[in-house]
Design a protein around this motif. Structure first.
Motif, PDB file in Angstrom:
ATOM      1  N   MET A  88       0.823  -1.220   0.000  1.00  0.00           N
ATOM      2  CA  MET A  88       0.000   0.000   0.000  1.00  0.00           C
ATOM      3  C   MET A  88       0.856   1.270   0.000  1.00  0.00           C
ATOM      4  SD  MET A  88      -3.194  -0.835   2.539  1.00  0.00           S
ATOM      5  CE  MET A  88      -4.526  -1.913   2.027  1.00  0.00           C
ATOM      6  N   ASP A  89       2.042   1.179   0.569  1.00  0.00           N
ATOM      7  CA  ASP A  89       2.919   2.348   0.626  1.00  0.00           C
ATOM      8  C   ASP A  89       3.568   2.655  -0.722  1.00  0.00           C
ATOM      9  OD1 ASP A  89       2.402   2.658   3.348  1.00  0.00           O
ATOM     10  OD2 ASP A  89       3.978   1.231   3.890  1.00  0.00           O
ATOM     11  N   LEU A  90       3.392   1.759  -1.681  1.00  0.00           N
ATOM     12  CA  LEU A  90       4.005   1.930  -3.000  1.00  0.00           C
ATOM     13  C   LEU A  90       3.023   2.444  -4.052  1.00  0.00           C
ATOM     14  CD1 LEU A  90       5.944  -1.475  -3.081  1.00  0.00           C
ATOM     15  CD2 LEU A  90       6.884   0.765  -2.480  1.00  0.00           C
ATOM     16  N   VAL A  91       1.772   2.657  -3.651  1.00  0.00           N
ATOM     17  CA  VAL A  91       0.724   3.037  -4.610  1.00  0.00           C
ATOM     18  C   VAL A  91      -0.032   4.263  -4.099  1.00  0.00           C
ATOM     19  CG1 VAL A  91      -1.325   2.243  -5.865  1.00  0.00           C
ATOM     20  CG2 VAL A  91       0.438   0.595  -5.227  1.00  0.00           C
ATOM     21  N   THR A  92      -0.295   5.217  -4.988  1.00  0.00           N
ATOM     22  CA  THR A  92      -1.053   6.417  -4.593  1.00  0.00           C
ATOM     23  C   THR A  92      -2.546   6.211  -4.822  1.00  0.00           C
ATOM     24  OG1 THR A  92      -0.939   7.428  -6.785  1.00  0.00           O
ATOM     25  CG2 THR A  92       0.899   7.891  -5.256  1.00  0.00           C
ATOM     26  N   VAL A  93      -3.337   7.000  -4.132  1.00  0.00           N
ATOM     27  CA  VAL A  93      -4.791   6.974  -4.322  1.00  0.00           C
ATOM     28  C   VAL A  93      -5.121   7.344  -5.766  1.00  0.00           C
ATOM     29  CG1 VAL A  93      -6.964   8.106  -3.689  1.00  0.00           C
ATOM     30  CG2 VAL A  93      -5.328   7.429  -1.906  1.00  0.00           C
ATOM     31  N   ALA A  94      -4.423   8.337  -6.305  1.00  0.00           N
ATOM     32  CA  ALA A  94      -4.679   8.780  -7.678  1.00  0.00           C
ATOM     33  C   ALA A  94      -4.443   7.654  -8.678  1.00  0.00           C
ATOM     34  CB  ALA A  94      -3.782   9.971  -8.019  1.00  0.00           C
ATOM     35  N   ARG A  95      -3.415   6.839  -8.421  1.00  0.00           N
ATOM     36  CA  ARG A  95      -3.121   5.734  -9.337  1.00  0.00           C
ATOM     37  C   ARG A  95      -4.233   4.688  -9.293  1.00  0.00           C
ATOM     38  NH1 ARG A  95      -3.247   2.637 -12.516  1.00  0.00           N
ATOM     39  NH2 ARG A  95      -1.665   1.229 -13.403  1.00  0.00           N
ATOM     40  N   LEU A  96      -4.734   4.401  -8.102  1.00  0.00           N
ATOM     41  CA  LEU A  96      -5.845   3.446  -7.995  1.00  0.00           C
ATOM     42  C   LEU A  96      -7.088   3.976  -8.702  1.00  0.00           C
ATOM     43  CD1 LEU A  96      -5.622   2.192  -4.290  1.00  0.00           C
ATOM     44  CD2 LEU A  96      -5.216   0.846  -6.351  1.00  0.00           C
ATOM     45  N   GLN A  97      -7.336   5.264  -8.561  1.00  0.00           N
ATOM     46  CA  GLN A  97      -8.511   5.868  -9.192  1.00  0.00           C
ATOM     47  C   GLN A  97      -8.443   5.799 -10.712  1.00  0.00           C
ATOM     48  OE1 GLN A  97      -8.275   9.682  -7.194  1.00  0.00           O
ATOM     49  NE2 GLN A  97     -10.085   9.229  -5.954  1.00  0.00           N
ATOM     50  N   ARG A  98      -7.227   5.761 -11.253  1.00  0.00           N
ATOM     51  CA  ARG A  98      -7.074   5.707 -12.706  1.00  0.00           C
ATOM     52  C   ARG A  98      -7.208   4.286 -13.265  1.00  0.00           C
ATOM     53  NH1 ARG A  98      -2.509   8.825 -11.744  1.00  0.00           N
ATOM     54  NH2 ARG A  98      -1.135   7.138 -12.450  1.00  0.00           N
ATOM     55  N   ASN A  99      -7.200   3.297 -12.392  1.00  0.00           N
ATOM     56  CA  ASN A  99      -7.263   1.913 -12.855  1.00  0.00           C
ATOM     57  C   ASN A  99      -8.614   1.656 -13.544  1.00  0.00           C
ATOM     58  OD1 ASN A  99      -7.773  -0.992 -12.857  1.00  0.00           O
ATOM     59  ND2 ASN A  99      -5.933  -1.156 -11.602  1.00  0.00           N
ATOM     60  N   PRO A 100      -8.607   1.363 -14.851  1.00  0.00           N
ATOM     61  CA  PRO A 100      -9.880   1.222 -15.589  1.00  0.00           C
ATOM     62  C   PRO A 100     -10.778   0.115 -15.047  1.00  0.00           C
ATOM     63  CG  PRO A 100      -7.990   1.228 -17.098  1.00  0.00           C
ATOM     64  CD  PRO A 100      -7.441   1.165 -15.718  1.00  0.00           C
ATOM     65  N   THR A 101     -10.179  -0.981 -14.590  1.00  0.00           N
ATOM     66  CA  THR A 101     -10.982  -2.082 -14.057  1.00  0.00           C
ATOM     67  C   THR A 101     -11.684  -1.657 -12.777  1.00  0.00           C
ATOM     68  OG1 THR A 101      -9.368  -3.629 -14.974  1.00  0.00           O
ATOM     69  CG2 THR A 101     -10.941  -4.516 -13.406  1.00  0.00           C
ATOM     70  N   VAL A 102     -10.961  -0.954 -11.903  1.00  0.00           N
ATOM     71  CA  VAL A 102     -11.559  -0.460 -10.656  1.00  0.00           C
ATOM     72  C   VAL A 102     -12.690   0.517 -10.979  1.00  0.00           C
ATOM     73  CG1 VAL A 102     -11.135   0.856  -8.541  1.00  0.00           C
ATOM     74  CG2 VAL A 102      -9.456  -0.807  -9.314  1.00  0.00           C
ATOM     75  N   LYS A 103     -12.435   1.418 -11.918  1.00  0.00           N
ATOM     76  CA  LYS A 103     -13.447   2.425 -12.282  1.00  0.00           C
ATOM     77  C   LYS A 103     -14.735   1.769 -12.787  1.00  0.00           C
ATOM     78  CE  LYS A 103     -11.864   6.042 -14.715  1.00  0.00           C
ATOM     79  NZ  LYS A 103     -10.953   6.777 -15.639  1.00  0.00           N
ATOM     80  N   MET A 147      -5.166  -4.681 -13.976  1.00  0.00           N
ATOM     81  CA  MET A 147      -4.824  -5.182 -12.652  1.00  0.00           C
ATOM     82  C   MET A 147      -3.405  -5.756 -12.648  1.00  0.00           C
ATOM     83  SD  MET A 147      -7.643  -4.491 -11.234  1.00  0.00           S
ATOM     84  CE  MET A 147      -7.803  -5.378  -9.714  1.00  0.00           C
ATOM     85  N   LEU A 148      -3.093  -6.484 -13.703  1.00  0.00           N
ATOM     86  CA  LEU A 148      -1.759  -7.071 -13.781  1.00  0.00           C
ATOM     87  C   LEU A 148      -0.701  -5.984 -13.969  1.00  0.00           C
ATOM     88  CD1 LEU A 148      -0.431  -9.833 -13.630  1.00  0.00           C
ATOM     89  CD2 LEU A 148      -0.410  -9.884 -16.116  1.00  0.00           C
ATOM     90  N   GLU A 149      -1.061  -4.946 -14.705  1.00  0.00           N
ATOM     91  CA  GLU A 149      -0.123  -3.829 -14.886  1.00  0.00           C
ATOM     92  C   GLU A 149       0.169  -3.152 -13.548  1.00  0.00           C
ATOM     93  OE1 GLU A 149       2.644  -1.584 -16.407  1.00  0.00           O
ATOM     94  OE2 GLU A 149       1.664  -3.224 -17.481  1.00  0.00           O
ATOM     95  N   GLN A 150      -0.865  -3.030 -12.715  1.00  0.00           N
ATOM     96  CA  GLN A 150      -0.681  -2.460 -11.376  1.00  0.00           C
ATOM     97  C   GLN A 150       0.286  -3.337 -10.554  1.00  0.00           C
ATOM     98  OE1 GLN A 150      -3.763  -0.131  -9.815  1.00  0.00           O
ATOM     99  NE2 GLN A 150      -1.848   0.794  -9.234  1.00  0.00           N
TER     100      GLN A 150
END
Length: 337
Positions: A88-103, A147-150
């Motif tokens: 979790m310390d390696l990923v920003t909130v903004a990066r998660l928000q950009r994940n198309p699968t999550v969106k 997801m795999l790219e993340q």
């Protein structure tokens, strides 16, 4: 969160069985993601608990073999939670928000601002699931590529910061058939989804599958048999692309040599949807009947299935614990080693 459908089978499960049987890989790990399922079913744990068996039965009936693959339950591997916490310390909130699968998943569930943190962070959890077993190849459908790219970004960040090649960089193993990349729903919508009610399940009764195939969305402009039809974007033909071969024509529709001949006739006009759908049903049942027969056998001894999952979880935990130990050593938090 339930039985698997033909989209899971075409997009990933069939490829997992191929990989398992290929002899190219020393180890295969198959996870039942119950902890992830709880992120949007936290108030309905019994549903998730019951579906552990459903998924295990579907996995094994499709050909995943506990003698060749380690089949385990996610929640029984506590090391995955600890790895997720560090990642979790390696990923920003903004990066998660950009994940198309999550969106798309957030939109589909109408979460908006009420999204559970656990659900929001599941790309990080998936990275833990993959890296804990040092997986170098991950069979996925096209919708899971983000997801795999993340996960790959997390591996790169971790290895860059800590100067150690502790984590293995995973790569995607996609279906070799373009139609299998993302099988549409029976209603013509882009994704087959349980929540949208547009699935054909692997374990469904033949009469229910037949009803669903008969009611499938086709070309809305193909109103009469003599009308020219559109093959592109027509779910019936997408399913045929994913599942049929020339032998199916020989058995069920001998007036055509192959799928291209059937498509040409439909495009020109003179071929009705009913005939094409009957053929699709025959093709699907030829694929599903042996799977369903194996499932019926497995259902006779559920305690034996649970024992396979218990043994698999014990083996998986040993591997994950070793990876976690290496991660903590690289992070210099193995104080008492």
């Amino acid at each position: 969160t339930g039985r698997l459908h033909v989209g899971h089978y075409a997009g990933s499960l069939r490829r997992r069985v191929e990989l398992q049987n290929s002899g190219e890989y020393k180890k295969t790990f198959i996870m039942i993601a119950d902890a992830q399922a709880l992120t949007d079913n936290i108030e309905n744990p019994e549903k998730v608990r019951q579906n552990i068996i459903e998924v295990a039965l579907d996995y094994m009936s499709c050909g995943l073999d506990p003698a060749k693959a380690t089949i385990f339950i996610q929640s029984q591997i506590s090391e995955l939670c600890e790895l997720t916490f560090y990642y979790m310390d390696l990923v920003t909130v903004a990066r998660l928000q950009r994940n198309p699968t999550v969106k798309s998943e957030i939109q589909m569930r109408n979460f908006e601002a009420s999204i559970p943190v656990g659900f929001f962070c599941y790309p990080i959890s998936q990275a833990a699931d993959i890296t804990a077993f040092k997986a170098n190849v991950v069979p996925v459908g096209e919708d899971q590529l983000p997801m795999l790219e993340q996960a790959r970004e997390i591996v790169h960040s971790f290895n860059s910061i800590y100067g150690e090649e502790v984590l293995v960089m995973p790569k995607a193993f996609l279906p070799n058939n373009q139609a299998c990349m993302r099988l549409p729903g029976t209603d013509g919508k882009a994704k087959m989804s349980k929540s949208l009610g547009n699935c054909i399940y692997l374990s469904e009764e033949p009469e229910d599958i037949e009803k669903k195939v008969k009611s499938m969305f086709t070309d809305p402009n193909h109103l009469r048999v003599e009308d020219p039809g559109q093959v592109e974007g027509n779910p019936v033909f997408t399913y045929l692309d994913a599942f049929c071969n020339d032998a199916h024509f020989e058995h069920h529709l001998p007036e055509y040599a192959n799928l291209q001949e059937l498509k040409d006739h439909y495009t020109k006009g003179g071929l009705g949807d009913v005939k094409v759908k009957k053929f699709l049903y025959a093709v699907l049942m030829e694929e599903l009947e042996p799977i369903q027969a194996r499932r019926h056998e497995l259902e006779k001894d559920i305690p034996a299935v649970m024992e396979i999952l218990r043994e698999g979880s014990v083996k998986a935990r040993e591997v994950a614990a070793q990876t976690l130990s290496e991660v903590k050593h690289a992070m210099k938090i193995d104080y008492f080693e």
